[in-house]
Design an enzyme around this catalytic site. Structure first.
Site, mmCIF file in Angstrom:
data_model
loop_
_atom_site.group_PDB
_atom_site.id
_atom_site.type_symbol
_atom_site.label_atom_id
_atom_site.label_comp_id
_atom_site.label_asym_id
_atom_site.label_seq_id
_atom_site.Cartn_x
_atom_site.Cartn_y
_atom_site.Cartn_z
ATOM 1 N N ASP A 78 36.642 44.734 45.674
ATOM 2 C CA ASP A 78 36.538 43.832 44.519
ATOM 3 C C ASP A 78 37.652 42.797 44.440
ATOM 4 O O ASP A 78 38.724 42.948 45.002
ATOM 5 C CB ASP A 78 36.512 44.647 43.216
ATOM 6 N N GLU A 135 38.025 48.580 42.130
ATOM 7 C CA GLU A 135 39.333 49.258 42.090
ATOM 8 C C GLU A 135 40.209 48.724 40.971
ATOM 9 O O GLU A 135 41.005 49.448 40.399
ATOM 10 C CB GLU A 135 40.050 49.099 43.441
ATOM 11 N N GLU A 136 40.047 47.420 40.654
ATOM 12 C CA GLU A 136 40.950 46.758 39.708
ATOM 13 C C GLU A 136 40.632 47.130 38.257
ATOM 14 O O GLU A 136 40.181 46.294 37.466
ATOM 15 C CB GLU A 136 40.902 45.234 39.898
ATOM 16 N N HIS A 361 48.181 39.687 43.032
ATOM 17 C CA HIS A 361 47.687 39.216 41.729
ATOM 18 C C HIS A 361 48.268 37.853 41.356
ATOM 19 O O HIS A 361 48.168 37.446 40.199
ATOM 20 C CB HIS A 361 47.939 40.236 40.607
HETATM 21 ZN ZN ZN Z 1 45.263 44.705 42.729
HETATM 22 ZN ZN ZN Z 2 44.726 46.057 45.474
#
Ligand code: ZN
Ligand code: ZN
Length: 389
Positions: A78, A135-136, A361
């Protein structure tokens, strides 16, 4: 797209695919295009594919020979809901969606490894290739497990890998013990008896109770948790009263925050102790406290045996010494849900220097394609060592 021994990982095609995924990022549980590509590339290589586990999750199964050991290798697919600000040829074409954590690279490295293993078949046992959605913070690992991952695909160990700027692209860090913190949320609502601000004796003041609570929660890390164990408790939200009514003591005050720890024991301790302080303060001031602790993600703690196996593979794959004292991160990763069930190891693969200071990020972050061969080689080496032919 057949590849010989001098191109074991189809580097040209896999690099192109990585950039294609980067240009077409998808958020958690929305990885429709990505997972379709993954499924197609696995099938094409003769790997059995299970689609739709955890909505957009994919599991590829490769069983060779008579070996009974079974391992799972996990990549996440993702992207993040943020704009990409760097100019690059393969810049995100989807507004406010970006692969800013390098999961595009994770997906491609595991695909390259799976295809290589399916061609060379130089092991004996079963490998489950996990392509995890979301996952986020959206719960992809949990969804796959709740939909029966371990019942459908029982394994003896699980491995995860994340890119890490600051390490070279042919460098890895493999460390036993805690890698990533737990990430949990808590709320406390103090319920008093609202009254006139001029007549506090006629009510029960939840605001004063909340003030004492905010000071007292910091004694948990300072006075209750073992000083040699890292832990964080932060209050991050506060809601009470009304600035248009500064002569009113409100009935309730709501406080919320986060709690982080590196061991299940300290995590349990934080959950229990925040509640003790909340109830104790409430009793002191004659108000009530409603306490909730929401367990979101457990800590990622590397198992000694799995770590040792990953360490050998990392040394062989990189041909250089592996970093074994890399510090844990206060971030979280829901790989923790897999490694809570079976022995697991989560390893770091270098992404080269942080370009323009961009870290995970950041709106200019990018996975470094030079890491693809190292990551793919780590996966294939791990399988060939773990499941010897
Ligand atoms: Zn991340
Ligand atoms: Zn990551």
């Amino acid at each position: 797209m057949q590849s010989g021994s001098n191109d074991p990982f189809e580097l040209e095609a896999m690099t192109a695919l990585r950039r294609d995924l980067h240009a077409h990022p998808e958020l958690g549980f929305e990885e429709v295009r990505t997972s379709a590509i993954v499924a197609e590339k696995l099938s094409e290589a003769g790997i059995e594919v299970h689609r739709g586990l955890g909505k957009t999750g994919i599991v590829g199964t490769l069983k060779i020979g008579t070996g009974t050991r079974r391992i799972a290798l996990r990549a996440d697919m993702d992207a993040l809901a943020m704009p990409e600000l760097a100019d690059r040829l393969y810049k995100s074409e989807t507004p406010n969606t970006m692969h800013a954590c390098g999961h595009d690279g994770h997906t491609v490295m595991l695909l390259a490894a799976a295809r290589h293993l399916a061609r060379t078949r130089n092991f004996s046992g079963t490998v489950q290739f996990i392509f995890q959605p979301a996952e986020e913070g959206r719960g992809g690992a949990k969804a796959m497990l709740e939909q029966g991952f371990l019942q459908l695909f029982p394994v003896d160990a699980v491995y995860g890998l994340h890119n890490m700027p600051g390490l070279a692209t042919n460098e890895m860090a493999v460390v036993v013990g805690p890698q990533l913190a737990s990430s949990d949320s808590w709320t406390v609502t103090f319920k008093g008896i609202g009254t006139h601000g001029a007549k506090p004796h006629l009510g029960r003041d939840a605001i004063t109770a909340a003030g004492h609570f905010l000071a007292a929660i910091h004694t948990i890390v300072a006075r209750v948790v073992d000083p040699l164990q890292p832990a964080v408790i932060s209050a991050c939200a506060l809601d009470a009263g009304d600035f248009k009514a500064l002569n009113v003591i409100p009935d309730t005050v709501r406080i919320g925050g986060t709690a982080r720890a590196y061991t299940p024991e300290v995590r349990d301790q934080l959950e229990k102790e925040i509640g003790i302080v909340a109830q104790g303060i409430a009793a002191t001031f004659g108000v009530e406290a409603d306490y909730n602790f929401l367990r979101r993600i457990p800590p990622v703690v590397n198992h000694p045996d799995a770590t040792q196996r990953a360490l050998h593979a990392a040394a062989a794959a990189t041909g250089r010494s592996v970093v074994t004292d890399f510090p844990p991160s206060t971030a979280g990763d829901d790989f923790a849900f897999f490694s809570a069930e079976v022995p697991g190891a989560y390893v770091w693969l270098g992404n080269g220097p942080a370009v323009d200071g961009a870290l995970h990020h950041n709106s200019r972050y990018d996975f470094n394609d030079e890491a693809i061969p190292t990551g793919a080689r780590f996966w294939t080496t791990l399988v060939e060592q773990e499941l010897p032919a």
